[in-house]
Design a protein around this motif. Sequence first.
Motif, PDB file in Angstrom:
ATOM      1  N   ILE A  70       0.835  -1.208   0.000  1.00 44.41           N
ATOM      2  CA  ILE A  70       0.000   0.000   0.000  1.00 44.41           C
ATOM      3  C   ILE A  70       0.866   1.252   0.000  1.00 44.41           C
ATOM      4  N   ASP A  71       1.943   1.248   0.760  1.00 40.94           N
ATOM      5  CA  ASP A  71       2.819   2.411   0.839  1.00 40.94           C
ATOM      6  C   ASP A  71       3.459   2.744  -0.505  1.00 40.94           C
ATOM      7  N   VAL A 106      -3.002 -10.850  -0.401  1.00 42.87           N
ATOM      8  CA  VAL A 106      -2.257 -10.510   0.819  1.00 42.87           C
ATOM      9  C   VAL A 106      -2.915  -9.340   1.542  1.00 42.87           C
ATOM     10  N   VAL A 107      -3.230  -8.292   0.802  1.00 38.96           N
ATOM     11  CA  VAL A 107      -3.838  -7.104   1.411  1.00 38.96           C
ATOM     12  C   VAL A 107      -5.242  -7.420   1.931  1.00 38.96           C
ATOM     13  N   SER A 108      -6.011  -8.173   1.160  1.00 45.83           N
ATOM     14  CA  SER A 108      -7.373  -8.502   1.574  1.00 45.83           C
ATOM     15  C   SER A 108      -7.385  -9.312   2.866  1.00 45.83           C
ATOM     16  N   SER A 109      -6.523 -10.311   2.974  1.00 49.82           N
ATOM     17  CA  SER A 109      -6.490 -11.135   4.190  1.00 49.82           C
ATOM     18  C   SER A 109      -6.022 -10.326   5.388  1.00 49.82           C
ATOM     19  N   THR A 110      -5.107  -9.414   5.159  1.00 49.11           N
ATOM     20  CA  THR A 110      -4.618  -8.563   6.243  1.00 49.11           C
ATOM     21  C   THR A 110      -5.725  -7.656   6.763  1.00 49.11           C
ATOM     22  N   LEU A 111      -6.484  -7.063   5.842  1.00 48.48           N
ATOM     23  CA  LEU A 111      -7.604  -6.212   6.237  1.00 48.48           C
ATOM     24  C   LEU A 111      -8.678  -7.010   6.963  1.00 48.48           C
ATOM     25  N   ALA A 112      -8.956  -8.212   6.474  1.00 45.52           N
ATOM     26  CA  ALA A 112     -10.001  -9.035   7.078  1.00 45.52           C
ATOM     27  C   ALA A 112      -9.670  -9.386   8.527  1.00 45.52           C
ATOM     28  N   LEU A 113      -8.390  -9.557   8.813  1.00 40.00           N
ATOM     29  CA  LEU A 113      -7.966  -9.908  10.167  1.00 40.00           C
ATOM     30  C   LEU A 113      -7.678  -8.674  11.032  1.00 40.00           C
ATOM     31  N   GLY A 114      -7.788  -7.488  10.447  1.00 44.98           N
ATOM     32  CA  GLY A 114      -7.557  -6.255  11.200  1.00 44.98           C
ATOM     33  C   GLY A 114      -6.119  -6.066  11.628  1.00 44.98           C
ATOM     34  N   LEU A 115      -5.189  -6.534  10.785  1.00 40.54           N
ATOM     35  CA  LEU A 115      -3.774  -6.483  11.154  1.00 40.54           C
ATOM     36  C   LEU A 115      -2.992  -5.371  10.461  1.00 40.54           C
ATOM     37  N   GLN A 121      -7.837   2.372   2.781  1.00 42.59           N
ATOM     38  CA  GLN A 121      -9.147   2.989   2.968  1.00 42.59           C
ATOM     39  C   GLN A 121      -9.015   4.435   3.427  1.00 42.59           C
ATOM     40  N   ALA A 122      -7.998   4.723   4.233  1.00 35.76           N
ATOM     41  CA  ALA A 122      -7.805   6.088   4.723  1.00 35.76           C
ATOM     42  C   ALA A 122      -7.561   7.058   3.568  1.00 35.76           C
ATOM     43  N   ARG A 123      -6.790   6.642   2.586  1.00 32.65           N
ATOM     44  CA  ARG A 123      -6.497   7.511   1.449  1.00 32.65           C
ATOM     45  C   ARG A 123      -7.736   7.745   0.606  1.00 32.65           C
ATOM     46  N   ALA A 143     -14.836   2.189   1.772  1.00 33.05           N
ATOM     47  CA  ALA A 143     -14.807   0.743   1.966  1.00 33.05           C
ATOM     48  C   ALA A 143     -15.366   0.024   0.747  1.00 33.05           C
ATOM     49  N   ALA A 144     -16.460   0.553   0.187  1.00 28.65           N
ATOM     50  CA  ALA A 144     -17.064  -0.061  -1.000  1.00 28.65           C
ATOM     51  C   ALA A 144     -16.106  -0.014  -2.187  1.00 28.65           C
ATOM     52  N   ILE A 145     -15.443   1.119  -2.371  1.00 31.87           N
ATOM     53  CA  ILE A 145     -14.484   1.254  -3.476  1.00 31.87           C
ATOM     54  C   ILE A 145     -13.301   0.324  -3.269  1.00 31.87           C
ATOM     55  N   LEU A 146     -12.833   0.225  -2.031  1.00 28.32           N
ATOM     56  CA  LEU A 146     -11.697  -0.654  -1.745  1.00 28.32           C
ATOM     57  C   LEU A 146     -12.052  -2.108  -2.014  1.00 28.32           C
TER      58      LEU A 146
END
Length: 213
Positions: A70-71, A106-115, A121-123, A143-146
């Motif tokens: 993401i960075d 990778v990003v989706s699983s990380t978001l799903a686990l809140g890690l 989403q902030a951007r 969130a919908a767009i992400l």
Amino acid sequence: MSNFTESNGKTLRHTRADVLAAAMKILDELGLPDLTMRRLAATLEVQPSALYWHFANKQTLLACIADEIIDRAKGIGVGLDWKAATRAEAESLRNALLAFRDGAEVVSSTLALGLGANQAQARLTKALTGGGFDAATAETAAAAILHLILGQVWHEQQRIQADSLGVVSGTAAVTPEHAALGLPSNQAFELGIALLLEGLEQLAHTRNNLGTV
């Protein structure tokens, strides 16, 4: 920086950044299923237990990889209206995910686990607030767009991988330029974003009208 001493007495020095870079290289070259702590340790020539100096477990490592992906998304330019800014952020995030094999997973699983990976989403939320929406609406729309971005890229990466292995059903080959529902992937993505933004604008317009009744 930590000292990793192997059984043969050889001492290696690897930073957290070294471990992360090696993990991302394995991910990009071999894919998520082959990114194991054992393989990563072998790549760095250390015992698997040595990796836990820097990362408590594999999921923590994947969360850091997600943040790094993401960075690497380029920031948007100044002076854009809220629609253009949101489109730019969405495209930048999509490109960042596509830059790494299995990046969306990778990003989706990380978001799903809140890690981690919260900056995605902030951007988007920041770009949407330029349209004058309240915080709750901007966050929900972001969130919908992400979810659209992650789902579309995940689908695209799976199809590309399947095509490279020769296991895609049907006669149409799948390429990065033609990977989603028979449309060029960029066209499907752009249409989805446009529909969400136009719908959001119409929703705001309807709410404003109702508020004046």
